[in-house]
Write a protein that holds these residues in place. Structure first.
Motif, mmCIF file in Angstrom:
data_model
loop_
_atom_site.group_PDB
_atom_site.id
_atom_site.type_symbol
_atom_site.label_atom_id
_atom_site.label_comp_id
_atom_site.label_asym_id
_atom_site.label_seq_id
_atom_site.Cartn_x
_atom_site.Cartn_y
_atom_site.Cartn_z
ATOM 1 N N LYS A 116 0.774 -1.157 0.183
ATOM 2 C CA LYS A 116 0.019 0.192 -0.051
ATOM 3 C C LYS A 116 1.005 1.304 -0.046
ATOM 4 C CE LYS A 116 -3.623 -2.473 -0.058
ATOM 5 N NZ LYS A 116 -4.544 -2.739 -1.036
ATOM 6 N N VAL A 117 1.822 1.208 -0.796
ATOM 7 C CA VAL A 117 2.879 2.462 -0.810
ATOM 8 C C VAL A 117 2.996 2.772 -2.224
ATOM 9 C CG1 VAL A 117 5.113 3.181 -0.593
ATOM 10 C CG2 VAL A 117 4.139 1.795 1.454
ATOM 11 N N ARG A 118 2.798 3.884 -2.789
ATOM 12 C CA ARG A 118 3.118 4.380 -4.076
ATOM 13 C C ARG A 118 4.458 5.240 -4.068
ATOM 14 N NH1 ARG A 118 2.162 8.682 -7.721
ATOM 15 N NH2 ARG A 118 1.582 10.097 -5.958
ATOM 16 N N LEU A 119 5.208 4.550 -5.207
ATOM 17 C CA LEU A 119 6.507 4.970 -5.282
ATOM 18 C C LEU A 119 6.737 5.743 -6.595
ATOM 19 C CD1 LEU A 119 8.359 1.938 -3.879
ATOM 20 C CD2 LEU A 119 8.052 3.970 -2.769
ATOM 21 N N LYS A 199 6.389 -9.075 -7.688
ATOM 22 C CA LYS A 199 6.465 -8.548 -9.020
ATOM 23 C C LYS A 199 6.041 -7.081 -9.090
ATOM 24 C CE LYS A 199 5.224 -8.923 -13.766
ATOM 25 N NZ LYS A 199 4.375 -9.596 -14.828
ATOM 26 N N ALA A 200 4.990 -6.755 -8.454
ATOM 27 C CA ALA A 200 4.294 -5.632 -8.274
ATOM 28 C C ALA A 200 5.000 -4.505 -7.512
ATOM 29 C CB ALA A 200 2.817 -5.694 -7.892
ATOM 30 N N ASP A 201 6.152 -4.922 -6.689
ATOM 31 C CA ASP A 201 6.667 -4.157 -5.874
ATOM 32 C C ASP A 201 8.196 -4.080 -6.464
ATOM 33 O OD1 ASP A 201 4.813 -3.125 -4.023
ATOM 34 O OD2 ASP A 201 4.983 -5.191 -3.203
ATOM 35 N N LEU A 202 8.661 -4.157 -7.689
ATOM 36 C CA LEU A 202 9.960 -4.205 -8.016
ATOM 37 C C LEU A 202 10.516 -2.814 -8.012
ATOM 38 C CD1 LEU A 202 9.924 -6.298 -11.633
ATOM 39 C CD2 LEU A 202 11.100 -6.836 -9.345
ATOM 40 N N GLU A 203 9.694 -1.786 -8.101
ATOM 41 C CA GLU A 203 10.087 -0.262 -8.277
ATOM 42 C C GLU A 203 10.706 -0.057 -6.786
ATOM 43 O OE1 GLU A 203 5.599 0.260 -7.429
ATOM 44 O OE2 GLU A 203 6.875 -1.213 -8.061
ATOM 45 N N GLU A 210 11.069 7.260 -4.129
ATOM 46 C CA GLU A 210 10.608 8.051 -3.377
ATOM 47 C C GLU A 210 8.992 7.713 -3.028
ATOM 48 O OE1 GLU A 210 11.110 12.212 -4.218
ATOM 49 O OE2 GLU A 210 13.151 11.996 -4.309
ATOM 50 N N VAL A 211 8.544 7.863 -1.817
ATOM 51 C CA VAL A 211 7.320 7.437 -1.470
ATOM 52 C C VAL A 211 6.315 8.813 -1.614
ATOM 53 C CG1 VAL A 211 5.671 7.112 0.720
ATOM 54 C CG2 VAL A 211 8.147 6.067 0.664
ATOM 55 N N ARG A 212 5.195 8.530 -2.064
ATOM 56 C CA ARG A 212 4.295 9.273 -2.673
ATOM 57 C C ARG A 212 2.877 8.829 -1.727
ATOM 58 N NH1 ARG A 212 7.791 11.952 -3.498
ATOM 59 N NH2 ARG A 212 8.740 13.048 -5.256
ATOM 60 N N MET A 213 2.300 9.938 -1.717
ATOM 61 C CA MET A 213 1.009 9.571 -1.172
ATOM 62 C C MET A 213 -0.027 8.902 -2.059
ATOM 63 S SD MET A 213 0.721 10.279 2.424
ATOM 64 C CE MET A 213 -0.959 10.580 2.809
ATOM 65 N N PHE A 294 4.343 4.960 5.809
ATOM 66 C CA PHE A 294 4.837 4.577 4.647
ATOM 67 C C PHE A 294 6.311 4.120 4.275
ATOM 68 C CE2 PHE A 294 0.591 6.263 2.637
ATOM 69 C CZ PHE A 294 -0.158 5.102 3.153
ATOM 70 N N MET A 295 7.193 5.274 4.512
ATOM 71 C CA MET A 295 8.318 4.952 4.323
ATOM 72 C C MET A 295 9.166 4.130 5.339
ATOM 73 S SD MET A 295 9.602 8.999 4.065
ATOM 74 C CE MET A 295 11.378 8.710 3.846
#
Length: 412
Positions: A116-119, A199-203, A210-213, A294-295
């Motif tokens: 649940k973190v957008r990078l 796979k969805a978290d390779l970034e 950088e963490v984004r909301m 999130f970070m």
């Protein structure tokens, strides 16, 4: 999902599995002696591979603790970098890693993270980016939301091992952006090895992520701020704002009736402004704390997923490649030893893959060409009319022992 080349058993387990296959044809002790010779032979070959990688990576190693004997020119640095990239790619292939395609990386950037973190990643900062993975499986995980009231099962693709090879652009690029990379030297080559990466978290494996909301988080905080702010304005500042508006209207000539502001009115207004300021600070802190949360989630996951960094990675991968080579060679020899009439490459490949599937419920894509190439180079198998035949265990041990004794033949 395509079968993996990786053989998911320890070297020692493969030896015992092969001993079970040779039965009474050869003694277990004799087979273990042969296995020891074969392992030593392959280990010696990989020693030169490791030394070459260390020498080529030395100019770019950010963790080096040794002095440099000479300063390399830009052309020399590029030669070392290209040589390292080529040998590192061959090492990963030998360790049965697969290159992560551009499409896989794009899908990772668009799919929602399990954490649940957008990078966000600035790809413009990189000169060279390559991801490799080994061991692909389909897993599921239950995600809770709404304070545990809602549970959702998510199916996702998981990579058992992921190797990252990234070269940052030079210092001039970051100076133009007025933003130097934190914790990394411009122009350096970063190598990392991770385990159990969705796979969805390779970034999240990029050094500049950088963490984004997420939009939903912004909506939750925004809605809370709007409702809370409206309540504060109505209850704490409503009367004072109306009175102040009337006073300003009188000063501007918009109304004829005069307005009197007493000390109590100013005090109430000041208290209201203080309450509103406190509310704004509280909402801003809530936003910052959510981002910090999130970070922390990101750093916690990276902490437990990180296996090795920089020079340590190719030490680990050299050992992995050595083991894969040994397992492929010992399996190919064992099944040829069981077939006195010989087997073609395709027959041997099917035989080993079927054995893993039927006996161990393990589907894999056996690297038959690699295995046969190694055994032929060691001169312990022969090819006649497109069929392969193994030497007897006694002859094979003698052949390997002779080659071992002659590795170094210096003229006196």
């Amino acid at each position: 999902m395509a079968a993996d080349r990786f053989i998911p058993y320890r070297k020692q387990d493969i030896i015992e599995m092969c001993i079970g296959e040779i039965g009474q044809q050869e003694s277990p002790e004799s087979f273990r002696q042969f296995s020891g010779l074969l392992a030593s032979f392959i280990h010696f070959e990989y020693h030169s591979v490791l030394e070459s990688l260390k020498n080529d990576y030395a100019p770019f190693d950010p963790n080096s603790d040794t002095r440099k004997l000479k300063t390399l020119s830009a052309e020399q640095r590029n030669q070392y970098r290209n040589s390292f990239a080529d040998n590192f790619s061959k090492l990963l292939d030998a360790a049965n890693f697969e290159k992560v395609t551009t499409q896989d990386l794009q899908e990772a950037l668009t799919e929602e993270s399990l954490f649940k973190v957008r990078l966000e990643v600035e790809f413009d900062d990189f000169e060279h980016v390559v991801f490799y993975r080994r061991g692909e499986s389909q897993l599921s995980e239950t995600i809770t939301s709404l304070w545990g009231l809602r549970k959702q099962t998510i199916n996702f693709t998981n990579y058992d091992r992921v190797a990252v090879f990234i070269t940052l652009k030079d210092k001039s690029h970051f100076e133009r952006k007025n933003k130097l990379p934190i914790g990394f030297e411009p122009g350096s080559t970063i190598i990392k090895l991770f385990q159990n990466v969705p796979k969805a978290d390779l970034e999240m494996l990029f050094p500049n992520s950088e963490v984004r909301m997420r939009r939903i988080d912004k909506m939750i905080i925004g809605a809370s701020a709007v409702v809370g702010g409206a309540i504060v304005l109505v209850t704490k500042l409503g009367a004072s704002i109306l009175l102040l508006a009337a006073l300003i209207g009188f000063w501007l000539g918009w109304r004829d009736e005069s307005v009197e502001m007493t000390q109590q009115h100013f005090l109430s207004f000041g208290i209201g402004v203080g309450v509103l300021g406190g509310f704004v600070f509280k909402e801003w802190s809530k936003f910052k704390n959510r981002k910090i949360k999130f970070m922390k989630a990101l750093s916690d996951n990276l902490y437990f997923k990180n296996l090795d960094n920089n020079a340590g990675v190719f030490h680990t991968l050299t050992d992995a490649a050595e083991e894969e080579d040994f397992k492929e060679a010992i399996l190919a020899y064992t099944f040829l030893n069981k077939a006195p009439a010989g087997l073609s490459a395709d027959e041997l490949d099917r035989e080993i893959e079927s054995w893993f599937t039927d006996k161990y419920q393990c589907k894999l894509d056996f690297e038959i060409s690699d295995a046969l190439g190694k055994l032929e180079r060691m001169q312990i198998i022969e090819c006649r009319q497109d069929k392969y035949y193994s030497l007897s265990l006694k002859e094979a041990k003698h052949r390997l022992d002779t080659q071992w004794d002659n590795f170094f033949s210096y003229n006196k």
